[in-house]
Structure formats: C-alpha cells, structure tokens
Design a protein around this motif. Structure first.
Motif, PDB file in Angstrom:
ATOM      1  N   THR A 236       0.829  -1.203   0.000  1.00 59.19           N
ATOM      2  CA  THR A 236       0.000   0.000   0.000  1.00 59.19           C
ATOM      3  C   THR A 236       0.870   1.262   0.000  1.00 59.19           C
ATOM      4  OG1 THR A 236      -0.194  -0.233   2.407  1.00 59.19           O
ATOM      5  CG2 THR A 236      -2.035  -1.013   1.072  1.00 59.19           C
ATOM      6  N   ILE A 237       2.008   1.218   0.687  1.00 60.64           N
ATOM      7  CA  ILE A 237       2.928   2.365   0.666  1.00 60.64           C
ATOM      8  C   ILE A 237       3.453   2.584  -0.751  1.00 60.64           C
ATOM      9  CG2 ILE A 237       5.203   3.174   1.406  1.00 60.64           C
ATOM     10  CD1 ILE A 237       4.661   1.819   4.114  1.00 60.64           C
ATOM     11  N   THR A 238       3.890   1.499  -1.403  1.00 59.70           N
ATOM     12  CA  THR A 238       4.423   1.615  -2.760  1.00 59.70           C
ATOM     13  C   THR A 238       3.356   2.105  -3.735  1.00 59.70           C
ATOM     14  OG1 THR A 238       5.932  -0.221  -2.278  1.00 59.70           O
ATOM     15  CG2 THR A 238       5.660   0.392  -4.586  1.00 59.70           C
ATOM     16  N   SER A 239       2.136   1.596  -3.578  1.00 56.88           N
ATOM     17  CA  SER A 239       1.044   2.030  -4.464  1.00 56.88           C
ATOM     18  C   SER A 239       0.748   3.511  -4.295  1.00 56.88           C
ATOM     19  CB  SER A 239      -0.222   1.210  -4.185  1.00 56.88           C
ATOM     20  OG  SER A 239      -0.022  -0.152  -4.502  1.00 56.88           O
ATOM     21  N   ARG A 240       0.746   3.974  -3.055  1.00 58.07           N
ATOM     22  CA  ARG A 240       0.493   5.390  -2.796  1.00 58.07           C
ATOM     23  C   ARG A 240       1.555   6.259  -3.480  1.00 58.07           C
ATOM     24  NH1 ARG A 240      -2.174   9.919  -2.726  1.00 58.07           N
ATOM     25  NH2 ARG A 240      -1.243  11.522  -1.403  1.00 58.07           N
ATOM     26  N   LYS A 246       2.606   9.413 -10.629  1.00 60.18           N
ATOM     27  CA  LYS A 246       2.019   9.092 -11.924  1.00 60.18           C
ATOM     28  C   LYS A 246       2.675   7.874 -12.567  1.00 60.18           C
ATOM     29  CE  LYS A 246      -0.622  12.778 -12.017  1.00 60.18           C
ATOM     30  NZ  LYS A 246      -1.988  12.925 -12.431  1.00 60.18           N
ATOM     31  N   LEU A 247       2.943   6.844 -11.768  1.00 64.39           N
ATOM     32  CA  LEU A 247       3.560   5.626 -12.283  1.00 64.39           C
ATOM     33  C   LEU A 247       2.516   4.517 -12.396  1.00 64.39           C
ATOM     34  CD1 LEU A 247       6.869   5.699 -10.209  1.00 64.39           C
ATOM     35  CD2 LEU A 247       6.467   6.582 -12.507  1.00 64.39           C
ATOM     36  N   ASP A 248       2.896   3.425 -13.037  1.00 70.04           N
ATOM     37  CA  ASP A 248       1.992   2.296 -13.261  1.00 70.04           C
ATOM     38  C   ASP A 248       1.920   1.435 -11.996  1.00 70.04           C
ATOM     39  OD1 ASP A 248       0.559   0.124 -14.108  1.00 70.04           O
ATOM     40  OD2 ASP A 248       1.816  -0.329 -15.840  1.00 70.04           O
ATOM     41  N   ILE A 249       0.753   1.434 -11.359  1.00 70.00           N
ATOM     42  CA  ILE A 249       0.598   0.674 -10.111  1.00 70.00           C
ATOM     43  C   ILE A 249       0.724  -0.828 -10.356  1.00 70.00           C
ATOM     44  CG2 ILE A 249      -1.032   0.111  -8.249  1.00 70.00           C
ATOM     45  CD1 ILE A 249      -2.122   2.881  -8.452  1.00 70.00           C
ATOM     46  N   ALA A 250       0.258  -1.285 -11.508  1.00 69.59           N
ATOM     47  CA  ALA A 250       0.237  -2.734 -11.786  1.00 69.59           C
ATOM     48  C   ALA A 250       1.622  -3.283 -12.128  1.00 69.59           C
ATOM     49  CB  ALA A 250      -0.723  -3.015 -12.931  1.00 69.59           C
ATOM     50  N   GLU A 251       2.533  -2.429 -12.572  1.00 68.69           N
ATOM     51  CA  GLU A 251       3.874  -2.879 -12.971  1.00 68.69           C
ATOM     52  C   GLU A 251       4.780  -3.022 -11.761  1.00 68.69           C
ATOM     53  OE1 GLU A 251       6.438  -4.600 -14.445  1.00 68.69           O
ATOM     54  OE2 GLU A 251       5.376  -3.778 -16.205  1.00 68.69           O
ATOM     55  N   ARG A 252       5.193  -4.293 -11.493  1.00 70.59           N
ATOM     56  CA  ARG A 252       6.058  -4.543 -10.335  1.00 70.59           C
ATOM     57  C   ARG A 252       7.349  -5.244 -10.712  1.00 70.59           C
ATOM     58  NH1 ARG A 252       1.825  -6.483  -5.537  1.00 70.59           N
ATOM     59  NH2 ARG A 252       0.530  -4.594  -5.598  1.00 70.59           N
ATOM     60  N   ARG A 253       7.545  -5.470 -12.023  1.00 70.65           N
ATOM     61  CA  ARG A 253       8.725  -6.231 -12.445  1.00 70.65           C
ATOM     62  C   ARG A 253       9.805  -5.362 -13.065  1.00 70.65           C
ATOM     63  NH1 ARG A 253       5.722 -10.133 -16.452  1.00 70.65           N
ATOM     64  NH2 ARG A 253       4.818  -8.085 -16.914  1.00 70.65           N
ATOM     65  N   LYS A 254       9.466  -4.120 -13.407  1.00 67.76           N
ATOM     66  CA  LYS A 254      10.427  -3.231 -14.057  1.00 67.76           C
ATOM     67  C   LYS A 254      10.696  -1.994 -13.200  1.00 67.76           C
ATOM     68  CE  LYS A 254       8.929  -4.430 -18.766  1.00 67.76           C
ATOM     69  NZ  LYS A 254       8.350  -3.872 -20.015  1.00 67.76           N
ATOM     70  N   PRO A 255      11.891  -1.425 -13.313  1.00 65.65           N
ATOM     71  CA  PRO A 255      12.157  -0.160 -12.619  1.00 65.65           C
ATOM     72  C   PRO A 255      11.286   0.955 -13.204  1.00 65.65           C
ATOM     73  CG  PRO A 255      14.200  -1.219 -13.340  1.00 65.65           C
ATOM     74  CD  PRO A 255      13.083  -1.939 -14.007  1.00 65.65           C
ATOM     75  N   GLN A 256      10.910   1.906 -12.366  1.00 68.12           N
ATOM     76  CA  GLN A 256      10.137   3.056 -12.819  1.00 68.12           C
ATOM     77  C   GLN A 256      10.702   4.329 -12.197  1.00 68.12           C
ATOM     78  OE1 GLN A 256       5.744   2.652 -13.291  1.00 68.12           O
ATOM     79  NE2 GLN A 256       5.957   0.835 -12.017  1.00 68.12           N
ATOM     80  N   PRO A 277      12.678  -3.032  -8.488  1.00 65.97           N
ATOM     81  CA  PRO A 277      12.319  -4.359  -7.955  1.00 65.97           C
ATOM     82  C   PRO A 277      13.515  -5.011  -7.269  1.00 65.97           C
ATOM     83  CG  PRO A 277      11.654  -4.125 -10.269  1.00 65.97           C
ATOM     84  CD  PRO A 277      12.562  -2.971  -9.953  1.00 65.97           C
ATOM     85  N   VAL A 278      13.316  -5.482  -6.034  1.00 67.49           N
ATOM     86  CA  VAL A 278      14.350  -6.208  -5.296  1.00 67.49           C
ATOM     87  C   VAL A 278      13.759  -7.536  -4.824  1.00 67.49           C
ATOM     88  CG1 VAL A 278      15.617  -4.134  -4.607  1.00 67.49           C
ATOM     89  CG2 VAL A 278      13.765  -4.947  -3.179  1.00 67.49           C
ATOM     90  N   VAL A 279      14.534  -8.289  -4.063  1.00 66.51           N
ATOM     91  CA  VAL A 279      14.108  -9.642  -3.685  1.00 66.51           C
ATOM     92  C   VAL A 279      12.780  -9.646  -2.945  1.00 66.51           C
ATOM     93  CG1 VAL A 279      14.708 -11.651  -2.275  1.00 66.51           C
ATOM     94  CG2 VAL A 279      16.465 -10.519  -3.628  1.00 66.51           C
ATOM     95  N   TRP A 280      12.593  -8.719  -2.002  1.00 66.71           N
ATOM     96  CA  TRP A 280      11.412  -8.753  -1.135  1.00 66.71           C
ATOM     97  C   TRP A 280      10.350  -7.730  -1.533  1.00 66.71           C
ATOM     98  CZ3 TRP A 280      11.332 -13.096   1.294  1.00 66.71           C
ATOM     99  CH2 TRP A 280      12.521 -13.683   1.731  1.00 66.71           C
ATOM    100  N   GLY A 281      10.383  -7.244  -2.773  1.00 59.38           N
ATOM    101  CA  GLY A 281       9.369  -6.290  -3.201  1.00 59.38           C
ATOM    102  C   GLY A 281       9.970  -5.199  -4.067  1.00 59.38           C
ATOM    103  N   GLU A 282       9.554  -3.975  -3.844  1.00 59.51           N
ATOM    104  CA  GLU A 282      10.056  -2.840  -4.615  1.00 59.51           C
ATOM    105  C   GLU A 282      10.658  -1.799  -3.673  1.00 59.51           C
ATOM    106  OE1 GLU A 282       7.348  -1.956  -8.353  1.00 59.51           O
ATOM    107  OE2 GLU A 282       6.086  -2.463  -6.641  1.00 59.51           O
ATOM    108  N   LYS A 283      11.904  -1.464  -3.939  1.00 61.46           N
ATOM    109  CA  LYS A 283      12.572  -0.429  -3.148  1.00 61.46           C
ATOM    110  C   LYS A 283      12.286   0.937  -3.770  1.00 61.46           C
ATOM    111  CE  LYS A 283      16.993   1.457  -1.666  1.00 61.46           C
ATOM    112  NZ  LYS A 283      18.447   1.313  -1.583  1.00 61.46           N
ATOM    113  N   THR A 284      11.968   1.912  -2.919  1.00 66.14           N
ATOM    114  CA  THR A 284      11.653   3.261  -3.384  1.00 66.14           C
ATOM    115  C   THR A 284      12.650   4.257  -2.804  1.00 66.14           C
ATOM    116  OG1 THR A 284       9.293   2.720  -3.446  1.00 66.14           O
ATOM    117  CG2 THR A 284       9.872   5.048  -3.466  1.00 66.14           C
TER     118      THR A 284
END
Length: 570
Positions: A236-240, A246-256, A277-284
């Motif tokens: 939920t933090i990453t989605s927010r 203005k990034l793609d919420i559904a995209e979790r496999r590519k850097p944005q 994208p990292v091992v345990w999710g997405e780093k921001t």
C-alpha cells in the motif's frame, strides 16, 4: 520524597516559584496520582517545561535536550533494554564506540549512572530531559511492530503537507483508487516526507525486507534508520507513492522513475522518485529537491581560493567548455547552477537541457529531456543551437553524439557547461578521447576541468582537538611548508552529541580545478600519459581533491578520517 523532587523543589523555592507549603502540597498530589512531580508543576502553572529543564540542567551542569526533535537509530536503542530504560527513566540518544549518550530525568543520582554503566558496558555522557518526555520517547522508540504505525502517526495531523496536483503531468491523479482503509497510508507517506524535509535529508529510502519495511534518511551523505514498519504495509505504501508520481501501479517487475511536487507549509518542494524491484518487493528512493536550500552564489560554495579563482575566470569567458566531474550526489548540479546564476543577464541567452530539471530557476530557459518523445540530449542540443544561445548548460554528457555537439558548440562561440563521471580532473581528458573525440578538439574546446566531492563538516559543539607530530602530518600528505610555515594546525576528530550526526553536521564542497593552459593543451594533442598531464597541472598550481581536503582539516572544518574517506591519495 525522591532526591530529584527535593532538589527541584529547592530550586523552585530559591527562584521564588514556590512559597510556603505549596511545594509539599504539590508533591503529595504527584504521589497520589502516581505522576512525575515535573508534570504536576507544569499542569498547575508553577513553571513551564523548558524552565524546569533549564533549572535542572544548570544545577547539574549538563546540557538540556528536546527529545521530540530526535530520531534515534535502532542500534542505539538496543544498547539499553526497554525495561531498563523505563525502570531508570533514561533514554539512549547516541552511541559512538563505547561512549553512550543518554537523556536522564534525574541527573543527580550517581548510583543510577553506575548501574547503567555496568549494564551497558559503556562510558556515559548525560543530557537532561523531563520524566514525561523520556516516557514518551521510550514509547515512540521501543515500539512493537503491531503498534508502530499508530506510534509513528501519533501527533501528526498532516495539515501542513499537501500534494500539488497542478504541478504534475496533465492527466489527473487517481486518488479514488485509495479506499478509506488506506487513509493511514496516505498520512504515513506524508509524515515520511515531512520528517525528511524537516531533518534536512537529501534522500528518503523505503526498503522492503523479509519481515519488515525499513525507512532510512540520507543526511550529510550518511544513511540512518528513521522507522521500521510492518511488512503488511509494503504494497500500500508503494502504491500510494506510484499514484503520487504518476507511475503504473500494476507494474512490479520493471524499474520506474517519476516525480511529483508537494506543498510543505508555504514551500513547494519537488521530489524525484525511483522504484526498483528487489528480492522482497520494490525499493523506493525519493530525491528531495528543495530549491530554498540551493546555494546560487559562487562565493557561498566555499571553495579554496585557487579553485574559486579558476572557476570564476572560466565563467567569465565568452566561449569554451567548463566540465565538472564526480560521482552522483557530489554536488555537481549545485556548482553548475551557481555558474548559471552568476552568468545570467538580460542580454545573455542562456538555455539548459537537463534530465530531469532538478531546480527551476527564474529567468532561465530550461529544457527537460524526454527520451520517450524523442527529445534526447543530442536532439535538444541541436534545436537549442538553432535558437541563438550564448550559454548552454548540458545536464550530463552520456554519449559520443552529445559530447561532439557540445564540443562543436564550444568551438563556435558558445560557453558550454556540463558534467561527466570521472574520478579526477586530468582523467576527464582520457574519458573524452575514449568517447571518440579527437585530442585536438578536446584541447581547443576545454577551458576548465573540475572534479568535485562533498565532505562532512565537523560538529562545532563536540569536535575534539588532536595533537599530531610532524612525522604523522607528513605521512598524511601535508607539506614541509605547511608545517614550518608558521600557520597553526587545528586538527580535530568527531565525537558525537545530540545536535549532530555521529560528530558531523552539514557538508561542504571540495573542488579540484585544472585550467587548460598552453602546456597542457600541447600534451593533450601529443596524447601524453595522464600522469604526466597531472604532474604539469600540479606544477602550475592545481590543488587536488586530497590537498583541498587536507587544507580544510588543517583549519578544523573537517576531520582527517573524512578527507581519507572521500578523496584518493595523490
């Protein structure tokens, strides 16, 4: 009646704040309610909390501290178990080696200090706070995962933080995609940003691990942990953040990559966002771009006299190329912006091309690169040169095409400023030749090549002077002339206190400048070895990064350890 209460009552009576039996009555009330005496004194209006704190601090000859403004690392908190902190009413603030700084409510209890010294195995440095503030700090610091979000959001109302929709892209932000259940996440992200801005952080890192999410701030070049959040909040933090940028919420496999702007108080602050994208999710990672902190005056950058003279001389030339080199985060953009501001005049056509535009400068034509739309550095430069510019700033030279256009612009009557990624000034020549430029073109176009690093300033409140003999100074890189020249050496080392970050507070720039003299130009055309070019530049007065660092350490501005950490030996 405790020793502290007795002492405090005596101080208040001496100050004329308590008269007759008032002190005894208030003490009885405190015991009856089971609350600290200081809290009752504040509630009854006898004295304000800062007054009580100042009285105790003066009596104990120790500095007072406001625990509300501190963010303590997890490693420091682990120095003192929570039950010990509550039992002795203390709060750990900082630890450097075996030296532990603690806030205490009763600075007069010597036996307590002996107990804590034995328990922690550390030498203690005490500062003074009130019992209720220490209790609150313990509640915030030793929070359990299930309570962490509520504890973090405790007194945060978010009134001073507002996402500025008008400054984003044309399409609207889909705030409706966040349900009412997600409202705490909005509040939490806003608090992360507000805390980062208030503490002077340059970056905010949100890092997912197996069982938790860690938030770290980069301040003065060093990362420290600010909070640890439950794993369940990660998505939920990453989605927010993706919605804000203005990034793609559904995209979790590519850097944005994205950006957004927020209004914090009366200031509009830009944020650059990178999601990986990292091992345990997405780093921001947020990069905080606060233009109010941007030093636009060359003199305020604090370079060495020789470096400052070289840089100002180059900026005053009608044409040629000025290059500032160094790694990411070394302050190159700030240095170039200072040059832009000093050059900008009503009769000058000054255009920049950047990726992205980090700081918006009034009166300057700034072009943001947009590769998706076909607006690359090279394409933008071609168009800019058809707009009759006098000065062109290229955010970064990344390829042969951009370099070639920039060099040709410098040779055809334009002043060109840009950046490259190299380790020092002389090696920039090799880098340009390796990128496909003819050495004659390099020598003809370049005016000044700079290398820059940022070093941390020593905290003026706690730095400790150290004495070094002549042999030690020579081994460090000082010259005989420095030692025997009559100037006083003031070498200091970091200590650490509640006002700083492990002994350092703030940063300053080190600038190595190499003028393209006739001798150096001839060596470049003859393809001389870079070591020989450096030797000639040194004989002409060039100050290396290490030399600039040592001069600052000699004045007590930074430490030898910091100089050795950010510069290479000559």
């Amino acid at each position: 009646m405790s020793q502290l209460d007795k002492k405090l009552r005596g101080l208040l009576e001496k100050a004329g704040k308590l008269e007759g039996d008032a002190g005894t009555e208030l003490l009885a009330e405190a015991r009856k309610q089971g609350r600290p005496f200081t809290e009752i004194l504040v509630k009854k209006g006898v004295a304000k909390e800062p007054e009580l704190l100042a009285m105790m601090a003066r009596a104990a000859n120790l500095p007072p501290i406001d625990l509300n403004k501190l963010a303590v690392n997890k490693e420091v908190l682990e120095s003192v178990p929570e039950d010990i902190a509550r039992e002795y009413c203390i709060y750990p603030i900082d630890r450097i080696g075996s030296n532990l700084t603690i806030a205490v409510a009763n600075p007069f209890d010597v036996l307590k200090f002996d107990d804590i010294r034995i328990i922690t195995g550390c030498q203690l440095r005490a500062v003074v706070s009130t019992a209720e503030e220490i209790e609150k700090a313990i509640g915030r610091g030793y929070q359990r995962e299930s309570e962490s979000v509520d504890g973090i959001l405790g007194s945060f109302d978010g009134a001073d933080v507002e996402l500025k929709e008008m400054d984003l892209e044309d399409e609207t932000t889909d705030l409706a995609s966040l349900s009412d259940d997600d409202a705490p996440v909005v509040k939490l992200v806003n608090k992360m940003i507000l805390d980062g801005c208030n503490t002077g952080a340059s970056d905010i890192h949100i890092e997912p691990f197996e069982k938790k999410v860690v938030v770290r701030y980069r301040k003065d070049g060093s990362l420290y942990e600010a909070m640890s959040l439950p794993k369940r909040m990660q998505n939920t933090i990453t989605s927010r953040i993706k919605i804000m940028a203005k990034l793609d919420i559904a995209e979790r496999r590519k850097p944005q990559d994205g950006k957004f702007q927020m209004k914090i108080g009366r200031k509009a602050i830009d944020f650059r966002v990178s999601i990986l994208p990292v091992v345990w999710g997405e780093k921001t990672v947020f990069r905080i771009l606060d233009s109010s902190n941007l030093a636009l005056d060359i003199e305020s950058l604090g370079f060495e006299t020789r470096s400052m003279e070289d840089y100002k001389w180059a900026c005053a030339q009608p044409y040629g190329m000025i290059l500032v080199t160094g790694p990411t985060g070394s302050g190159k953009s700030t240095t170039l912006y200072s040059a832009v501001r000093s050059i900008a005049e009503p009769d000058i056509n000054l255009v920049t091309v950047e990726d992205p535009v980090e700081y918006q400068l009034e009166g300057i034509n700034q072009v943001p690169v947009n590769p998706k739309a076909g607006l690359t550095f090279a394409a933008a430069l071609r168009s800019i040169l058809r707009q009759d510019p006098d000065v062109v700033l290229i955010g970064e030279i990344r390829d042969h095409e951009t370099l070639e256009i920039g060099v040709k612009a410098a040779l055809t009557g334009h002043l060109v400023l840009s950046t490259l990624h190299t380790n020092d000034a002389p090696s920039t020549i090799t880098r340009m030749v390796d990128m496909g430029m003819d050495p004659f073109m390099v020598s003809s176009a370049a005016l000044l090549i700079c290398a820059q690093r940022l070093g941390r300033k020593l905290c003026p409140n706690c730095k400790k002077r150290v004495e070094l003999n002549k042999d030690a100074l020579l081994r460090l890189g000082y010259l005989e002339a420095d030692i025997d020249g009559g100037q006083e050496f003031e070498i200091y080392e970091p200590v650490g206190c509640p006002r700083c970050n492990n002994g350092y507070k703030g940063r300053f720039a080190l600038l190595e400048t190499m003028r393209m003299s006739e001798g150096i130009k001839r060596m470049v055309v003859d393809r001389a070895h870079i070591a020989d070019i450096k030797k000639l530049a040194l004989s002409e007065g060039m100050l290396t990064l290490r030399r600039c660092g040592l001069l600052n350490a000699m004045r007590g501005k930074t430490s030898i350890q910091e100089v050795e950490a950010v510069t290479m030996a000559d």
